[in-house]
Design an enzyme around this catalytic site. Structure first.
Site, PDB file in Angstrom:
ATOM      1  N   ARG A 167       0.826  -1.206   0.000  1.00 27.75           N
ATOM      2  CA  ARG A 167       0.000   0.000   0.000  1.00 27.75           C
ATOM      3  C   ARG A 167       0.860   1.257   0.000  1.00 27.75           C
ATOM      4  NH1 ARG A 167      -5.189  -1.155   3.715  1.00 27.75           N
ATOM      5  NH2 ARG A 167      -5.561  -3.303   3.113  1.00 27.75           N
ATOM      6  N   GLU A 201     -10.842  -1.396  -5.629  1.00 24.34           N
ATOM      7  CA  GLU A 201     -11.337  -0.444  -4.649  1.00 24.34           C
ATOM      8  C   GLU A 201     -10.414   0.766  -4.555  1.00 24.34           C
ATOM      9  OE1 GLU A 201     -11.014  -1.315  -0.490  1.00 24.34           O
ATOM     10  OE2 GLU A 201     -13.041  -0.677  -0.028  1.00 24.34           O
TER      11      GLU A 201
END
Ligand code: B12
Ligand code: B12
Lengths: 483, 137, 483, 137
Positions: free
Chosen positions: C100, C171
């Site tokens: 991430r 997402e």
């Protein structure tokens, strides 16, 4: 045997009393005056009526599990565990099935085997066999009130012993503990026996000891339409009040459709109050209990938690005075204490999260409430009529005539003609009205609702649909749609 | 095939819902069902089986006293001269959630031919029943 | 860096693309035309947009867990388990926190240590390090669609690899994966990077491959008032649509007050549609997702089941297209596969039991919906104004000015002035409006609501009240009342 | 008592809510809190501690990479000459529900003086902290 809803005279009562107390040796441990003095010193926190009233005043819903094992020590440990780790507000003492059928000999054997095998071979606590002192030690070992929960058609000796034993609440009634709980017991007999039990409660009340009484709301627990259980609750309220009961909790078993459940809970207290006042009883305190889904449970424990939680939602949003909690072991067997506590904890979390929320009185709720009122009044009023004004006689003749009829009940004195089925929204309706005294408007309402479901499912509503509904929740849904 | 079976819930047990469904399902499947309903004693089961010359007795026990209630049923069958009758038992047979193997053992030792866990769908019982009756004849 | 909500030209896109694919060796595995051909042969049952549309058409709510572990084989086993035993309708691939933050080196070490220690030391699946082929094998090993779920401020390479790897849903967004998920990332940068990601989706769409996009609804998951998350969702819809996204799922994190949650879900789709149409996007399909309670969970697993169940209720009664499911391990750590499945099963039971039921549009719901609409329009319109008609510029300036402000967010580009608190019914209100561009009517509404709570609790509403609310659900209640 | 403490969330972790509350609670309890917020590297913790002459470093880790992120922190403290500084760590320290004793051991071995499980209320941390600082002086 002719039964009237008439208060037993003190004479009658005392005469019967002698016989009752002789049914089992422990009967002679009961001394009424001494029991009254015992009750006088019970602190407020252990009095059922007090806790119920507090809950209603503060808008809390109290949590109560079911629990009972064969031996006194184990039973005490179980209750203490549920109090401490389950955070129960109210405790039960669930009675075993032999005692429920007055088979005290069998219960005795069960106790002995349980001692021998170091595990409970009875499905509850045999209070009669254990006697008054044991009951007191149970009550004294916890901080919250304890109720006797059972299913006993003739509970006279059980009531004598357990009330003398310090319990402050007693579940049951001459109808609700007969029709769903036995096969051959005449209603005349069980109503008479429960008049005795209620009279005993009234007798305590005359001595300023208020005992809570709770007709068993859910009946067979299986697709019971609200008007049926409401009618039984109302009749049992009237019977109990006549004998002098002053504090009554009326109950309802969750059906699963929230609109219907909330409407049922709202009307339950309203109608009980209405009929009590109409019959001249102005000083009876009514509280309510919602039973989490009483029919077949899913096997999977996670799924069971969802069913438990949905029951908690219904109780919280309808502001029930208390909720009777199921456990994740429900489909399997009597729960371990851990499983029992976990049902309580899930319920606690939900109840507390929803404390501030209420289900709004929408048009749908108002309609549903009105239907329940009309149906219930049709039934109860017809009982008064057929009983020529006497509801005890009325209910007996009513069951005979099928004016009231409990779905799936084992009693041969129940007509068993009525068939319930869910409608397209999951509310419980009547597929077969049997001989219920409904207006044609009411019948049309049900027929239309069921017809809509039939269209959705492209099939005729019949017994297969009922079976599908009986299995539905255990298979993970509310409405038993064809697969 | 002898298609008469005796059905009932043993002891002081009043759980009537499953019994209703079993009656319906067995009848639909072509059996002649003698349903004794709930609260049936061992004697009543045996009398009915002898009287109707039944191929099997299907005992339900839900409420937890199954162990206490079922002991000696096979012996009584033998006494009554129906030594070989098929005995099934099903429901919530013991108190508390228990590994089913244990339960099966306990009841097989008591002389039941088959033991069914809670939640058994009627289709299962029926297909076993047909096989067992034919084998037994 | 100046950012406009303008579609990236193919040139710009391809230029950036080269750089992106060089960020890590696996980038060179991506071949766009080949990826399109790969997507063309993906069966319907593994296409996210198809399943979402089916669900909306049939009124079903789909279940999706969160799940991801370090190693490919283990990850596949995990997903297969959740599909088979958890009955998940949609699957996730949750990405680890190093990926991430684009720390592919650290992720590599995590992979190595996980191999060595035979347990996942990463909190998710490092898709970039594993590369395209591994992603495809993940997708091919299950029967339902799989989505990439993460929290990555710069997800360009992750998008390239995972979309080429056959994932059909992605997402995130330039705001929702920046403000709650990072500290120092400029909005200009993350919005630009997400324009790229959206453009990639659009590029697939130009080649007839529709990828579902899902802005992350719950933001910090902690007492986020609906209008804040709605505004972010709307802006991200507009940004994605401009780049050519055709299928978007807008999300909301359950707050806990049912009336507010249902109103939020009803308005979410409505407002997203409204702004899309207003901006000229007429062919974007909007679906919805409800996230079960995203804040702190109770430690006790039974209690966690109740929280999970309450989320399922909100999803079912508001007819969400899908629900993201929590687990009984939530408060503790990444769930085992069993715990994950048990959250799914509880949710399944509840969703299916409630399939037939809807929350009625009561006066309270209508009022709540109207408030949410007004608040959201105040915010979004102010962003258009300050951006002189451009919502990309507007949202950047808006965060600077505090016209939009996410409670408790870690980003230094978030003002952090807004303070939410529950009202007396448990709905989430604003204690401090910061610089939110609300009308005085709206402010009065909130102040009145909070004042009512203050009266109930005999205390001033202040930061202690907010803290009490943050802890409340984990301590078993919705409103953090003083003890 | 030296009442300066350094607070932060280590690694790539962005869980900011608990950090806010800790800052508030510690400040209310009279500490001088140097809050580095989220995504703090080991170096940042140590630099801040050296610079402010802090009595303790309070490390949060929620997101599961705590083990990877915290290794070597004590060594770096020693290198920086703050050998004896009190090191606390708390949050969801490892991946997955794990018996806390195991977690405590792992982190104590890394050189943390105290290790706190998820859900520890600030009052607990604070009372330990006061004791430990006084003892350490
Ligand atoms: C409804 C219900 C009641 C109703 C019964 C109403 C009535 N007259 O029927 C009421 C509320 C009155 C009730 C009372 C009691 N109940 Co009850 N009840 C249930 C419940 C919730 C559902 C039973 C049911 O109807 N299921 C639906 C039908 C279709 O399924 P079924 O009964 O299991 O039968 C199917 C199969 O098992 C199988 N099957 C059954 N028998 C046989 C036999 C053969 C040969 C075969 C092949 C198959 C087979 O086929 C059937 C059809 O599919 C169960 C728990 C559950 N299952 O979720 C508890 C349960 C059976 N009850 C239980 C108990 C203990 C009681 C009580 C003692 C009181 C109490 N503690 O509350 C009393 C007992 C009264 C008495 N003397 O019998 C326990 C039994 C515990 C145990 N074995 O360890 C259970 C398991 C609940 C629990 N976990 O504590 N109960
Ligand atoms: C809200 C939340 C989020 C929000 C965070 C928003 C934000 N910016 O803060 C969002 C949605 C963005 C999020 C993202 C993620 N999260 Co998160 N999140 C949570 C959640 C639900 C609540 C955390 C919280 O705010 N609690 C309330 C505060 C008050 O409590 P607290 O944080 O525990 O802190 C208190 C105590 O722990 C203690 N304490 C904390 N640190 C210290 C230090 C010391 C020295 C002491 C003495 C005490 C102490 O004091 C604090 C105040 O009381 C938790 C699970 C839970 N607890 O229920 C998961 C959780 C922490 N998240 C988790 C994960 C994995 C993630 C993600 C990787 C993505 C994912 N899988 O969804 C990302 C990570 C992003 C990143 N890079 O960090 C996992 C961690 C797993 C693990 N350790 O095994 C958890 C446990 C959920 C789970 N079971 O999977 N998350």
């Amino acid at each position: 045997m002719e039964i009237k809803n008439r208060k037993l005279s003190e004479e009658q009562f005392h005469e019967t009393r002698k016989e009752v107390l002789e049914q089992w040796p422990t009967g002679k441990e009961v001394q009424f005056q001494e029991a009254v003095r015992y009750h006088e010193q019970i602190p407020q926190n252990r009095r059922f009526p007090v806790c119920l009233e507090n809950a209603d005043r503060t808008g809390n819903t109290l949590l109560q599990p079911r629990a009972g094992v064969a031996l006194v020590e184990e039973h005490i440990k179980l209750l203490q565990y549920l109090e401490e780790f389950g955070e129960a507000d109210l405790l039960p003492t669930t009675i075993d099935s032999y005692t429920r059928h007055n088979k005290y000999d069998d219960a005795e054997k069960g106790i002995e085997e349980s001692v021998r095998e170091h595990r409970s071979l009875l499905n509850g606590f045999p209070a009669v066999n254990h006697g008054v002192a044991a009951c007191r030690s149970v009550n004294e070992s916890v901080f919250v009130p304890v109720q006797v929960r059972h299913g006993t058609p003739d509970a006279r000796l059980l009531a004598e012993i357990s009330l003398a034993g310090g319990f402050t609440s007693f579940e049951g009634g001459g109808i609700s503990y007969n029709i769903p709980y036995s096969k051959n017991n005449l209603l005349e007999k069980t109503i008479r026996d429960w008049q005795y039990t209620d009279r005993l409660t009234g007798y305590y009340a005359e001595h300023d000891i208020i005992i809570n009484r709770e007709p068993f709301g859910p009946l067979t627990g299986t697709l019971v339409p609200p008007c049926i259980s409401h009618s039984v609750a109302i009749v049992e309220c009237l019977l109990a009040a006549e004998q002098g009961a002053k504090d009554i909790t009326v109950g309802y078993g969750q059906g699963g459709n929230l609109t219907q459940d909330v409407s049922a809970m709202y009307t339950l207290k309203e109608l009980a109050d209405e009929y009590l006042v109409k019959s001249g009883f102005k000083d009876v305190r009514i509280s309510t209990v919602l039973h989490q889904w009483m029919g077949g449970f899913p096997e999977d424990e996670s799924k069971a938690f969802a069913v438990i939680s949905w029951g908690a939602v219904a109780a919280a949003l309808s502001k029930a005075t208390k909720v009777i909690v199921k456990t994740p072991h429900e489909s399997q067997g009597i729960p371990t204490k851990e499983a029992n506590a976990s049902g309580l904890k899930a319920t606690r979390q939900m109840i507390d999260m929803l404390k501030e929320q209420v289900f709004p009185k929408t048009d749908e709720v108002n309609l549903e409430m009105e239907i329940i009122r009309q149906e219930t009044r049709c039934i109860v009023d017809s009982l008064f009529t057929i009983g020529q004004g006497d509801v005890a006689e009325g209910v007996i003749r009513g069951f005979e005539a099928g004016l009231i009829d409990v779905p799936f009940a084992p009693s041969k004195y129940n007509r068993g003609k009525v068939l319930p089925v869910r409608d397209d929204d999951g509310a419980i309706r009547f597929l077969d009205f049997g001989h219920l005294p409904f207006t044609s408007d009411i019948k049309t309402f049900h027929q239309d609702k069921i017809a809509r479901r039939a269209v959705t499912e492209h099939r005729k509503p019949n017994f297969q649909m009922v079976i599908d509904d009986i299995y539905a929740i255990s298979k993970g849904r509310l409405v038993g749609r064809p697969r | 095939m002898n298609n008469t079976v005796v059905l009932g819930v043993i002891g002081s047990d009043v759980h009537s819902v499953g019994n209703r469904i079993l009656e319906y399902a067995l009848t639909e499947a072509g059996f002649h069902v003698v349903n004794l309903g709930v609260m049936v004693s061992q004697e009543e089961f045996i009398d009915a089986a002898v009287e109707t010359n039944a191929a099997a007795i299907l005992v339900s026990s839900l409420y937890g006293h199954g162990e206490l209630d079922c002991r000696g049923l096979r012996d009584k069958c033998i006494e009554a001269g129906i030594d070989d009758i098929i005995l099934y038992v099903g429901g919530n047979l013991v108190i508390g959630k228990t590994p089913f193997d244990e339960v099966r053992n306990r009841f097989e030792e008591m002389g039941f031919n088959r033991v069914f866990p809670p939640g058994t769908p009627p289709e299962t019982d029926i297909s076993f029943l047909k096989q067992d009756i034919i084998l037994n004849e």
